[in-house]
Write a protein that holds these residues in place. Structure first.
Motif, PDB file in Angstrom:
ATOM      1  N   GLY A   1       5.824  10.678   2.373  1.00  0.00           N
ATOM      2  CA  GLY A   1       5.219   9.505   1.750  1.00  0.00           C
ATOM      3  C   GLY A   1       5.617   8.220   2.455  1.00  0.00           C
ATOM      4  N   ILE A   2       4.734   7.230   2.369  1.00  0.00           N
ATOM      5  CA  ILE A   2       4.964   5.933   3.012  1.00  0.00           C
ATOM      6  C   ILE A   2       4.597   4.814   2.045  1.00  0.00           C
ATOM      7  CG2 ILE A   2       4.153   4.346   4.809  1.00  0.00           C
ATOM      8  CD1 ILE A   2       3.725   6.704   6.630  1.00  0.00           C
TER       9      ILE A   2
ATOM     10  N   TYR B   1       0.856  -1.187   0.000  1.00  0.00           N
ATOM     11  CA  TYR B   1       0.000   0.000   0.000  1.00  0.00           C
ATOM     12  C   TYR B   1       0.893   1.239   0.000  1.00  0.00           C
ATOM     13  CZ  TYR B   1      -4.137  -2.782   1.085  1.00  0.00           C
ATOM     14  OH  TYR B   1      -5.172  -3.683   1.027  1.00  0.00           O
ATOM     15  N   SER B   2       0.529   2.229  -0.792  1.00  0.00           N
ATOM     16  CA  SER B   2       1.287   3.478  -0.872  1.00  0.00           C
ATOM     17  C   SER B   2       0.421   4.630  -0.377  1.00  0.00           C
ATOM     18  CB  SER B   2       1.739   3.745  -2.314  1.00  0.00           C
ATOM     19  OG  SER B   2       2.674   2.761  -2.713  1.00  0.00           O
ATOM     20  N   PHE B   3       0.978   5.415   0.529  1.00  0.00           N
ATOM     21  CA  PHE B   3       0.292   6.572   1.093  1.00  0.00           C
ATOM     22  C   PHE B   3       1.104   7.811   0.729  1.00  0.00           C
ATOM     23  CE2 PHE B   3      -0.394   2.848   3.658  1.00  0.00           C
ATOM     24  CZ  PHE B   3      -1.773   2.807   3.812  1.00  0.00           C
ATOM     25  N   TYR B   4       0.502   8.685  -0.059  1.00  0.00           N
ATOM     26  CA  TYR B   4       1.234   9.808  -0.616  1.00  0.00           C
ATOM     27  C   TYR B   4       1.120  11.049   0.273  1.00  0.00           C
ATOM     28  CZ  TYR B   4       1.470   6.934  -4.780  1.00  0.00           C
ATOM     29  OH  TYR B   4       1.713   5.907  -5.643  1.00  0.00           O
ATOM     30  N   PRO B   5       2.074  11.959   0.154  1.00  0.00           N
ATOM     31  CA  PRO B   5       1.988  13.201   0.920  1.00  0.00           C
ATOM     32  C   PRO B   5       0.812  14.063   0.472  1.00  0.00           C
ATOM     33  CG  PRO B   5       4.184  12.877   0.008  1.00  0.00           C
ATOM     34  CD  PRO B   5       3.289  11.886  -0.651  1.00  0.00           C
ATOM     35  N   GLN B   6       0.353  14.881   1.366  1.00  0.00           N
ATOM     36  CA  GLN B   6      -0.665  15.907   1.124  1.00  0.00           C
ATOM     37  C   GLN B   6      -1.975  15.321   0.661  1.00  0.00           C
ATOM     38  OE1 GLN B   6      -0.243  19.312  -1.405  1.00  0.00           O
ATOM     39  NE2 GLN B   6       0.451  20.597   0.243  1.00  0.00           N
TER      40      GLN B   6
ATOM     41  N   PRO C   1       8.824  12.535  -6.444  1.00  0.00           N
ATOM     42  CA  PRO C   1       8.650  13.929  -6.057  1.00  0.00           C
ATOM     43  C   PRO C   1       7.667  14.078  -4.899  1.00  0.00           C
ATOM     44  CG  PRO C   1       8.433  13.641  -8.420  1.00  0.00           C
ATOM     45  CD  PRO C   1       8.435  12.279  -7.825  1.00  0.00           C
ATOM     46  N   TYR C   2       7.865  15.109  -4.094  1.00  0.00           N
ATOM     47  CA  TYR C   2       7.033  15.328  -2.922  1.00  0.00           C
ATOM     48  C   TYR C   2       6.305  16.662  -2.992  1.00  0.00           C
ATOM     49  CZ  TYR C   2       9.614  11.493  -0.886  1.00  0.00           C
ATOM     50  OH  TYR C   2      10.166  10.265  -0.665  1.00  0.00           O
ATOM     51  N   LEU C   3       5.123  16.664  -2.394  1.00  0.00           N
ATOM     52  CA  LEU C   3       4.400  17.882  -2.083  1.00  0.00           C
ATOM     53  C   LEU C   3       4.209  17.899  -0.578  1.00  0.00           C
ATOM     54  CD1 LEU C   3       1.686  17.737  -4.877  1.00  0.00           C
ATOM     55  CD2 LEU C   3       3.734  19.159  -4.857  1.00  0.00           C
TER      56      LEU C   3
ATOM     57  N   ALA D   1       9.507   4.988   4.821  1.00  0.00           N
ATOM     58  CA  ALA D   1       9.083   6.383   4.944  1.00  0.00           C
ATOM     59  C   ALA D   1      10.123   7.264   4.258  1.00  0.00           C
ATOM     60  CB  ALA D   1       8.939   6.777   6.409  1.00  0.00           C
ATOM     61  N   TYR D   2       9.654   8.164   3.393  1.00  0.00           N
ATOM     62  CA  TYR D   2      10.529   8.972   2.552  1.00  0.00           C
ATOM     63  C   TYR D   2      10.656  10.385   3.119  1.00  0.00           C
ATOM     64  CZ  TYR D   2       9.524   5.131  -0.644  1.00  0.00           C
ATOM     65  OH  TYR D   2       9.387   3.879  -1.201  1.00  0.00           O
ATOM     66  N   GLY D   3      11.923  10.822   3.345  1.00  0.00           N
ATOM     67  CA  GLY D   3      12.156  12.157   3.873  1.00  0.00           C
ATOM     68  C   GLY D   3      11.861  13.236   2.846  1.00  0.00           C
ATOM     69  N   PRO D   4      11.842  14.493   3.297  1.00  0.00           N
ATOM     70  CA  PRO D   4      12.286  14.899   4.626  1.00  0.00           C
ATOM     71  C   PRO D   4      11.168  14.880   5.665  1.00  0.00           C
ATOM     72  CG  PRO D   4      11.847  16.834   3.296  1.00  0.00           C
ATOM     73  CD  PRO D   4      11.598  15.651   2.417  1.00  0.00           C
TER      74      PRO D   4
END
Length: 283
Positions: free
Chosen positions: A268-269, A142-147, A165-167, A191-194
């Motif tokens: 993100g996770i 399972y992927s949990f995205y930022p924002q 890429p991150y938001l 878990a992906y930084g920062p």
């Protein structure tokens, strides 16, 4: 049900197609080790290493001339040994897969050949398989995205990347995921930084690591191996075991059924769930 083997160098051999055809074996059989506690009626079960067998027929293309068939069988036998022996000499585990999506981590460490001396380019090869933990595993990611991703009520299952890429935002949301299994499952959480500190809650249970990650760094919590490791953009790793919150068990397994995950969603996770069975599901 079909089988194939993938060694630790990601080389694959099928046991269901020429030149290697599965004949028989006890891969689907299982037995738990147990002991009975004195003065009680309780039985304690343990998983110990087990040996299993796989018998293959090694067959050439019978439309070829006899001498070519002989050369082909020699190449097939030599190539099979080199692929399987790679894991033994490098002390690495390979994976024996089923066509239903399960795998067992194992080594193929012995071979007994018959019918090779009949003057016909053909033989049977019976292999011995040893599994340190004789369980069949299926991975669910399972992927949990930022924002914000309001259009997705539940995360999608996918192969996980190590960089994307991150938001960023302060949106704290609850997301749902399903461990459609009959037992609690080990997991790997990436878990992906920062982020300044890692804090998530699965159902009512907290997983926390007090460590700061920079962009392009990621942290891996592995419940099977009981490790917490940070990997930077150069592939260098740092042991973060001492930074966990010891007031709770950060390696606690994921419970079966519907689960909720909540966190700040500023990072993100990827959550990989390892569903284990004594025999692989048949469908």
């Amino acid at each position: 049900m079909d089988f194939y083997y993938v060694n630790s160098a990601d080389q694959r051999v099928n046991f269901y197609d020429y030149p290697y055809l599965f004949q028989e074996g006890d891969l689907l059989d299982y037995s738990h080790s147990y002991s009975v506690a004195e003065n009680t009626n309780k039985i304690e079960y343990t998983s110990k290493s087990q040996e299993k067998t796989v018998k293959l027929a090694v067959l050439p293309d019978f439309s070829l001339p006899l001498e070519q068939r002989r050369k082909a069988v020699k190449q097939y036998v030599d190539g099979l040994l080199e692929l399987l022996e790679y894991d033994v000499v490098n002390n690495q585990l390979g994976k024996l897969y089923t066509s239903t999506g399960y795998y067992m981590e194992c080594n193929i460490f012995a071979s007994k050949k018959t019918d090779w001396d009949l003057g016909i380019p053909f033989l049977f090869n019976q292999f011995s398989v040893v599994a340190p933990k004789p369980m069949w595993i299926k991975e669910i990611t399972y992927s949990f995205y930022p924002q914000d991703e309001d259009t997705k009520e539940t995360p999608a299952v996918k192969q996980y990347p190590y960089l994307y890429p991150y938001l960023y935002g302060d949106d704290f949301r609850v997301r749902l995921f399903d461990n459609d299994h009959f037992a609690a499952s080990d997991f790997k959480l990436i878990a992906y930084g920062p982020f300044s500190d890692f804090y998530i809650q699965i159902n009512d249970y907290v997983y926390q690591v007090d460590y700061e990650l920079e962009p392009n760094e990621y942290m891996t919590i592995d419940s099977r191996n009981k490790t917490i490791v940070m990997t930077n953009q150069y592939g260098e790793q740092t042991n973060l075991f001492q930074y966990q919150d010891f007031s709770s068990d950060i390696f606690r397994k994921i419970q079966p059924g519907n689960n909720t995950i909540s966190y700040s969603r500023t990072f993100g996770i990827d959550l990989i769930i390892y569903q284990e069975r004594s025999e692989p599901a048949w469908i």
